[in-house]
Design an enzyme around this catalytic site. Sequence first.
Site, PDB file in Angstrom:
ATOM      1  N   TYR A 206       0.834  -1.327   0.002  1.00  0.00           N
ATOM      2  CA  TYR A 206      -0.050  -0.162  -0.030  1.00  0.00           C
ATOM      3  C   TYR A 206       0.931   1.217  -0.094  1.00  0.00           C
ATOM      4  O   TYR A 206       0.524   2.273  -0.042  1.00  0.00           O
ATOM      5  CB  TYR A 206      -0.921   0.058   1.154  1.00  0.00           C
ATOM      6  N   LYS A 207       2.505   0.994  -0.004  1.00  0.00           N
ATOM      7  CA  LYS A 207       3.179   2.265   0.307  1.00  0.00           C
ATOM      8  C   LYS A 207       3.534   2.563  -1.394  1.00  0.00           C
ATOM      9  O   LYS A 207       2.530   3.061  -2.032  1.00  0.00           O
ATOM     10  CB  LYS A 207       4.365   2.034   0.898  1.00  0.00           C
TER      11      LYS A 207
END
Length: 397
Positions: A209-210
């Site tokens: 998700y980064k």
Amino acid sequence: MTDFAVTKAMFDLPDGVIYLDGNSLGPLPKAAGDRVNDMLVKEWGQMLITGWNKAGWMALPTGLGDRIGRLVGAEPGTVVTGDTLSIKVYQAVASALELRPDRKVVLSDNGNFPSDLYMVDGLLRSLGPDYELRVVAPEEVAASITEDVAVLMLTEVDYRSGRMHDMKALTELAHANGVVTVWDLAHSAGAVPVDLSGCNADFAVGCTYKYLNGGPGAPAFIYVSPRLADRARPALSGWLGHEAPFAFDLNYRPGSGIERMRVGTPPIIQMTALSAAMDIWDMANMTDVRAKSIELTELFISRVEATCPELELASPRDPNQRGSQVSFRFTEGYAAMQALIARGVIGDFRAPDIMRFGFTPLYIDEQDVERAADIMADIMGNRLWDTPEYKVRQRVT
Ligand SMILES: *Cc1c(COP(=O)(O)O)cnc(C)c1O
């Protein structure tokens, strides 16, 4: 060459926002909405349970793993997605420890993300009182790799400063001392080129998700070297890591290779969103991404240092020792970051005094960086951060 104008156009970024926080939560790929909606309506809605076979849901964890694997130098069939990063840290360290049953020490550093240390602390407590988590300063790691250490667990890129460990050198040193390595790639995957295979790494974990832009709650990933994949015993021995999940055997037998690191039912909605992000990554080359990321971080540092003498660079000055982020120290960093966010420049704050900015060439270009630096100069030069409303801390910083 990666065409960054094309990749930028594939993200949905709000007008007027310069998003320098993709190191914490990547933005929305434009295709993700329709992709997820199709999955819901056509697959879940129409296929119901047959979607596991017909729509290929059951193969998504390894299919996505291979696409992420290309970005981190992993051989095909060595990466699987699922669960959260904290859980994958636990899983990797537990398996690594079992490969060195004669040793009881896990070595890490105090630049690591707290959750990694908490998870290992919890694991070691359940293993017994003779296990030890040894935490040293980042500069002391090499000298602390001794022959009583079972596992070296490090995050390659420091989440606060962007300082990088030398993965290849430390892995070599660890192996020379009989130590098994676990690398956390949370701030590396999609940020810097990683060569797990070339570094002879043992285990690696990371989140999606980064920099990978899979969305809030996107699954984590785990890599196990093909040298170890059939020897590493999974500590989280869930049914989908079983050799034959649908035999419903009462005894656990690990599946072959990386499949054994699966645990339970995969989050298909999240994986569908991640697959839209990976379509963009499939068009990118990490060497191009790194070159552009260095240009952007160098530009930001030189502009900010020229106009904001109050700020102190907290990241390594040498771009080769820095990930894809830049951090500055400022006592009133929280308020200054709120002032920036109010003007559309989104970064984040890490206690006690770090203002952190992520640089992500897939959707950030030179004009964005110049504009962000101009706004920063205005806010610092005119003390626009110095108002009570910017000093109230929110739950997520
Ligand atoms: C972001 C991050 C985490 C977060 O773990 P989750 O389980 O995904 O919440 C863990 N470790 C590191 C090094 C991180 O940067």
